[in-house]
Motif scaffolding. Sequence first.
Motif, PDB file in Angstrom:
ATOM      1  N   LEU A 264       4.557  -0.519  13.808  1.00  0.00           N
ATOM      2  CA  LEU A 264       3.528  -0.624  12.786  1.00  0.00           C
ATOM      3  C   LEU A 264       2.872  -1.788  12.336  1.00  0.00           C
ATOM      4  O   LEU A 264       1.871  -1.991  11.728  1.00  0.00           O
ATOM      5  CB  LEU A 264       4.200   0.058  11.787  1.00  0.00           C
ATOM      6  N   SER A 265       3.325  -2.809  13.254  1.00  0.00           N
ATOM      7  CA  SER A 265       2.750  -4.259  13.046  1.00  0.00           C
ATOM      8  C   SER A 265       1.295  -4.316  13.085  1.00  0.00           C
ATOM      9  O   SER A 265       0.577  -3.821  14.067  1.00  0.00           O
ATOM     10  CB  SER A 265       3.555  -5.292  13.968  1.00  0.00           C
ATOM     11  N   LEU A 266       0.684  -5.187  12.458  1.00  0.00           N
ATOM     12  CA  LEU A 266      -0.734  -5.676  12.543  1.00  0.00           C
ATOM     13  C   LEU A 266      -0.693  -7.098  12.702  1.00  0.00           C
ATOM     14  O   LEU A 266      -0.012  -7.692  12.204  1.00  0.00           O
ATOM     15  CB  LEU A 266      -1.471  -5.002  11.329  1.00  0.00           C
ATOM     16  N   PHE A 267      -1.975  -7.475  13.160  1.00  0.00           N
ATOM     17  CA  PHE A 267      -2.077  -8.891  13.579  1.00  0.00           C
ATOM     18  C   PHE A 267      -3.276  -9.331  13.207  1.00  0.00           C
ATOM     19  O   PHE A 267      -4.265  -8.809  13.148  1.00  0.00           O
ATOM     20  CB  PHE A 267      -1.692  -9.296  14.918  1.00  0.00           C
TER      21      PHE A 267
ATOM     22  N   ASN B 177       2.289  -4.871   3.960  1.00  0.00           N
ATOM     23  CA  ASN B 177       1.916  -3.902   5.185  1.00  0.00           C
ATOM     24  C   ASN B 177       2.093  -4.322   6.512  1.00  0.00           C
ATOM     25  O   ASN B 177       0.961  -3.843   7.173  1.00  0.00           O
ATOM     26  CB  ASN B 177       0.614  -3.540   4.665  1.00  0.00           C
ATOM     27  N   LEU B 178       3.065  -5.160   6.641  1.00  0.00           N
ATOM     28  CA  LEU B 178       3.399  -5.629   8.150  1.00  0.00           C
ATOM     29  C   LEU B 178       2.260  -6.470   8.855  1.00  0.00           C
ATOM     30  O   LEU B 178       1.930  -6.147  10.014  1.00  0.00           O
ATOM     31  CB  LEU B 178       3.904  -4.524   8.849  1.00  0.00           C
ATOM     32  N   VAL B 179       1.515  -7.026   8.067  1.00  0.00           N
ATOM     33  CA  VAL B 179       0.578  -8.007   8.597  1.00  0.00           C
ATOM     34  C   VAL B 179       1.037  -9.188   8.894  1.00  0.00           C
ATOM     35  O   VAL B 179       1.606  -9.972   7.977  1.00  0.00           O
ATOM     36  CB  VAL B 179      -0.739  -8.183   7.559  1.00  0.00           C
ATOM     37  N   PHE B 180       0.931  -9.558   9.984  1.00  0.00           N
ATOM     38  CA  PHE B 180       1.601 -10.886  10.759  1.00  0.00           C
ATOM     39  C   PHE B 180       0.354 -11.478  11.149  1.00  0.00           C
ATOM     40  O   PHE B 180      -0.517 -11.395  11.759  1.00  0.00           O
ATOM     41  CB  PHE B 180       2.500 -10.808  11.994  1.00  0.00           C
ATOM     42  N   VAL B 181       0.529 -13.012  10.536  1.00  0.00           N
ATOM     43  CA  VAL B 181      -0.786 -13.940  10.983  1.00  0.00           C
ATOM     44  C   VAL B 181      -0.147 -15.012  11.461  1.00  0.00           C
ATOM     45  O   VAL B 181       0.861 -15.809  11.292  1.00  0.00           O
ATOM     46  CB  VAL B 181      -1.628 -14.523   9.529  1.00  0.00           C
TER      47      VAL B 181
ATOM     48  N   ILE C  77      -6.280  -4.947   3.795  1.00  0.00           N
ATOM     49  CA  ILE C  77      -5.918  -5.973   4.824  1.00  0.00           C
ATOM     50  C   ILE C  77      -7.197  -7.072   4.712  1.00  0.00           C
ATOM     51  O   ILE C  77      -7.033  -8.129   4.804  1.00  0.00           O
ATOM     52  CB  ILE C  77      -5.455  -5.510   6.231  1.00  0.00           C
ATOM     53  N   LYS C  78      -8.426  -6.399   4.820  1.00  0.00           N
ATOM     54  CA  LYS C  78      -9.569  -7.202   5.021  1.00  0.00           C
ATOM     55  C   LYS C  78      -9.674  -8.000   3.513  1.00  0.00           C
ATOM     56  O   LYS C  78     -10.142  -9.301   3.540  1.00  0.00           O
ATOM     57  CB  LYS C  78     -10.796  -6.401   5.418  1.00  0.00           C
TER      58      LYS C  78
ATOM     59  N   HIS D  78      -0.502   2.951  12.359  1.00  0.00           N
ATOM     60  CA  HIS D  78      -0.339   2.369  11.001  1.00  0.00           C
ATOM     61  C   HIS D  78      -1.405   2.545  10.084  1.00  0.00           C
ATOM     62  O   HIS D  78      -1.339   3.026   8.825  1.00  0.00           O
ATOM     63  CB  HIS D  78       0.101   0.893  10.882  1.00  0.00           C
ATOM     64  N   ILE D  79      -2.648   2.209  10.639  1.00  0.00           N
ATOM     65  CA  ILE D  79      -3.941   2.230   9.826  1.00  0.00           C
ATOM     66  C   ILE D  79      -3.997   3.843   9.295  1.00  0.00           C
ATOM     67  O   ILE D  79      -4.658   4.291   8.589  1.00  0.00           O
ATOM     68  CB  ILE D  79      -4.971   1.950  10.482  1.00  0.00           C
ATOM     69  N   GLU D  80      -3.770   4.916  10.395  1.00  0.00           N
ATOM     70  CA  GLU D  80      -3.937   6.036  10.135  1.00  0.00           C
ATOM     71  C   GLU D  80      -3.055   6.742   9.196  1.00  0.00           C
ATOM     72  O   GLU D  80      -3.269   7.959   8.739  1.00  0.00           O
ATOM     73  CB  GLU D  80      -4.066   6.958  11.492  1.00  0.00           C
ATOM     74  N   THR D  81      -1.754   6.097   8.860  1.00  0.00           N
ATOM     75  CA  THR D  81      -0.859   6.590   7.885  1.00  0.00           C
ATOM     76  C   THR D  81      -1.168   6.400   6.202  1.00  0.00           C
ATOM     77  O   THR D  81      -0.683   7.047   5.565  1.00  0.00           O
ATOM     78  CB  THR D  81       0.523   6.065   8.170  1.00  0.00           C
TER      79      THR D  81
END
Length: 172
Positions: A94-97, A46-50, A160-161, A149-152
């Motif tokens: 759409l990236s999330l961090f 889901n394009l989550v980047f840590v 993600i959590k 991204h979250i809204e799609t």
Amino acid sequence: MFNTPYKFNYLGHTKTKTEPFNKLHKFAFKCRFNHRYIVRVEEYENLVFVVKFYLKNHENSDKKYQLLSGFNDVARVISTNIEIMFWLYQKNDLSLFGFIGANSEDEEVAMSKRFKVYSKVMLRCFSPNKFFHRKSSTNSAYLLLNKKHIETEENLEELIKEMFIKYYDMSL
């Protein structure tokens, strides 16, 4: 508050099947004291980047994320990490961090000094118009959830959590 970031180099990425993340992106930069920093960005589903970083001299230490450089160059180092996040965001909007403000050896995990600083900086650098800011003070963890991204995708925030809880052994 924050200075000009250092010029960074993208060292490429590797795909992995033995880690919980899909890709590991690596970046590097040198500070004004000519010491090298390594930035590891783990890319999950889901394009989550840590984002994680450490001083190259600490690379072999189990505590590499907890150790301080002693260079008093925190503003430019954090600015450089933020530039890397912007670079990734430009590649895919759409990236999330996510990140954890690692505690120093002499402090508790909850509300670490790093977490307090990073939290303030993230609010300044990532607009609440584009990102939901989710914090876990207990774990010194921070999520920047891209609203677009979250809204799609339904339940994406919860997924993600759950991922953070599973892979980073924490509650959010």
